[in-house]
Design a protein around this motif. Structure first.
Motif, PDB file in Angstrom:
ATOM      1  N   THR A 246       0.793  -1.232   0.000  1.00 41.63           N
ATOM      2  CA  THR A 246       0.000   0.000   0.000  1.00 41.63           C
ATOM      3  C   THR A 246       0.821   1.276   0.000  1.00 41.63           C
ATOM      4  O   THR A 246       0.484   2.238  -0.713  1.00 41.63           O
ATOM      5  CB  THR A 246      -0.934  -0.003   1.236  1.00 41.63           C
ATOM      6  OG1 THR A 246      -1.685  -1.207   1.252  1.00 41.63           O
ATOM      7  CG2 THR A 246      -1.876   1.191   1.201  1.00 41.63           C
ATOM      8  N   LEU A 247       1.885   1.325   0.794  1.00 43.04           N
ATOM      9  CA  LEU A 247       2.590   2.580   1.032  1.00 43.04           C
ATOM     10  C   LEU A 247       3.758   2.835   0.087  1.00 43.04           C
ATOM     11  O   LEU A 247       4.286   3.940   0.066  1.00 43.04           O
ATOM     12  CB  LEU A 247       3.110   2.612   2.476  1.00 43.04           C
ATOM     13  CG  LEU A 247       2.045   2.521   3.574  1.00 43.04           C
ATOM     14  CD1 LEU A 247       2.717   2.502   4.939  1.00 43.04           C
ATOM     15  CD2 LEU A 247       1.067   3.693   3.471  1.00 43.04           C
ATOM     16  N   LYS A 248       4.160   1.832  -0.650  1.00 37.99           N
ATOM     17  CA  LYS A 248       5.378   1.963  -1.454  1.00 37.99           C
ATOM     18  C   LYS A 248       5.283   3.113  -2.452  1.00 37.99           C
ATOM     19  O   LYS A 248       6.254   3.831  -2.700  1.00 37.99           O
ATOM     20  CB  LYS A 248       5.633   0.642  -2.176  1.00 37.99           C
ATOM     21  CG  LYS A 248       6.964   0.568  -2.886  1.00 37.99           C
ATOM     22  CD  LYS A 248       7.179  -0.837  -3.437  1.00 37.99           C
ATOM     23  CE  LYS A 248       8.538  -0.945  -4.092  1.00 37.99           C
ATOM     24  NZ  LYS A 248       8.769  -2.323  -4.621  1.00 37.99           N
ATOM     25  N   GLU A 249       4.126   3.317  -3.019  1.00 35.72           N
ATOM     26  CA  GLU A 249       3.972   4.364  -4.021  1.00 35.72           C
ATOM     27  C   GLU A 249       4.052   5.761  -3.413  1.00 35.72           C
ATOM     28  O   GLU A 249       4.274   6.738  -4.137  1.00 35.72           O
ATOM     29  CB  GLU A 249       2.626   4.204  -4.742  1.00 35.72           C
ATOM     30  CG  GLU A 249       2.493   2.883  -5.502  1.00 35.72           C
ATOM     31  CD  GLU A 249       1.135   2.736  -6.157  1.00 35.72           C
ATOM     32  OE1 GLU A 249       0.304   3.661  -5.971  1.00 35.72           O
ATOM     33  OE2 GLU A 249       0.900   1.719  -6.822  1.00 35.72           O
ATOM     34  N   HIS A 250       3.862   5.878  -2.115  1.00 33.55           N
ATOM     35  CA  HIS A 250       3.863   7.182  -1.451  1.00 33.55           C
ATOM     36  C   HIS A 250       5.056   7.313  -0.499  1.00 33.55           C
ATOM     37  O   HIS A 250       4.997   8.083   0.465  1.00 33.55           O
ATOM     38  CB  HIS A 250       2.558   7.366  -0.668  1.00 33.55           C
ATOM     39  CG  HIS A 250       1.326   7.135  -1.484  1.00 33.55           C
ATOM     40  ND1 HIS A 250       0.758   8.106  -2.283  1.00 33.55           N
ATOM     41  CD2 HIS A 250       0.564   6.012  -1.644  1.00 33.55           C
ATOM     42  CE1 HIS A 250      -0.310   7.618  -2.883  1.00 33.55           C
ATOM     43  NE2 HIS A 250      -0.446   6.344  -2.509  1.00 33.55           N
TER      44      HIS A 250
END
Length: 286
Positions: A246-250
């Protein structure tokens, strides 16, 4: 005069017989003299001989050593230093042991020499032994710096702090901090958390164990992780799973992740993302 004559019966002609002894009689057989003499005990003689022989050999060895010692106990002529050394020079080692080698081969104090060498900040372990006829061999193992202990010392791979005097040039090492009694525990935790973060290409820049037992980690990418006191490894595994999904892109917009929740985590953003992140409306991911 009348003479009375007894007629005597002539006895047998032959050698004279000894008169038979009167009463009971028995034959006694005498043993030979060699059998009646007491025998010498060889076992007793052996028990007496061996101590005398050992005593004589010991005395002879002592006398021989006393005569040969002046010729065998030569002054120390050479000190050899072995080991893969990067932080300690052989010249510095030679100067450190110089007061000890002003002695003879048998009188040189190897134990004191080893203790003196291990007091050098970069020496983790020293081995010292004699080499016939006039040499002292020194094998050294240097400290392996793995992290910095605050701003005052370095930690080796065993979690033992040592102070080389100058910490310049070790800024690239991660910083570990906490109670002095917990140095080894903090090193073990650092090694475990580093392995868990490696698949994300994250490194540990700082790991701190605070007074109340709470763990605080900062990655080399500037991300702060609040891990709490209990189940630190399980919380880090949860973070790795959620981050990858979930957080990798942000990642560049994440300031802090709070993992102290029993079944989730909370994210503090640098700026609120334009596109909503699933489950992050309230700043918490379940």
């Amino acid at each position: 005069m009348i003479a009375l004559l007894r007629h005597q019966r002539p006895g047998p002609v032959g050698p004279l017989r000894k008169p038979a002894p009167r009463g009971a009689s028995r034959m006694v057989v005498r043993e030979p003299l060699r059998l009646r003499m007491p025998r010498l005990s060889l076992s007793g003689l052996k028990r007496l001989t061996w101590p005398l022989m050992l005593l004589g050999l010991g005395f002879a060895a002592y006398e021989l050593s006393e005569r040969l010692l002046p010729y065998a106990d030569q002054p120390i002529a050479r000190v050899s230093v072995q080991g893969d050394l990067h932080y300690v020079s052989r010249q510095a080692v030679a100067e450190r042991v110089a007061p000890f080698v002003d002695a003879s081969f048998f009188s040189v104090d190897l134990a004191s020499m080893r203790r003196e060498l291990e007091q050098m900040p970069w020496i983790a372990e020293a081995e010292v032994r004699r080499v016939w006829p006039d040499q002292v061999l020194i094998r050294l193992e240097e400290q392996l710096p793995v992290a910095r202990w605050g701003d005052e010392a370095l930690l080796n791979n065993q979690g033992v702090a040592f102070a080389p005097g100058e910490l310049g040039g070790y800024e690239q090492l991660p910083t570990l901090w906490g109670p002095r009694r917990a140095q080894q525990q903090i090193m073990q935790q650092y090694q475990m958390l580093s392995q868990l973060l490696r698949p994300l290409d994250f490194t540990v820049a700082r790991l701190e164990l605070r007074e109340r037992g709470s763990w605080f980690l900062t990655t080399g990418q500037g991300l702060e992780l609040l891990l709490g006191r209990d189940h630190v490894v399980e919380k880090m595994r949860r973070f790795v799973s959620v981050y990858d999904k979930t957080l990798k892109e942000h990642n560049t917009n994440i300031a802090r992740v709070d993992l102290r929740y029993p079944n989730g985590l909370a994210v503090a953003w640098r700026e609120m993302p334009a596109a909503p992140v699933p489950g992050a409306n309230t700043g918490a991911l379940q």
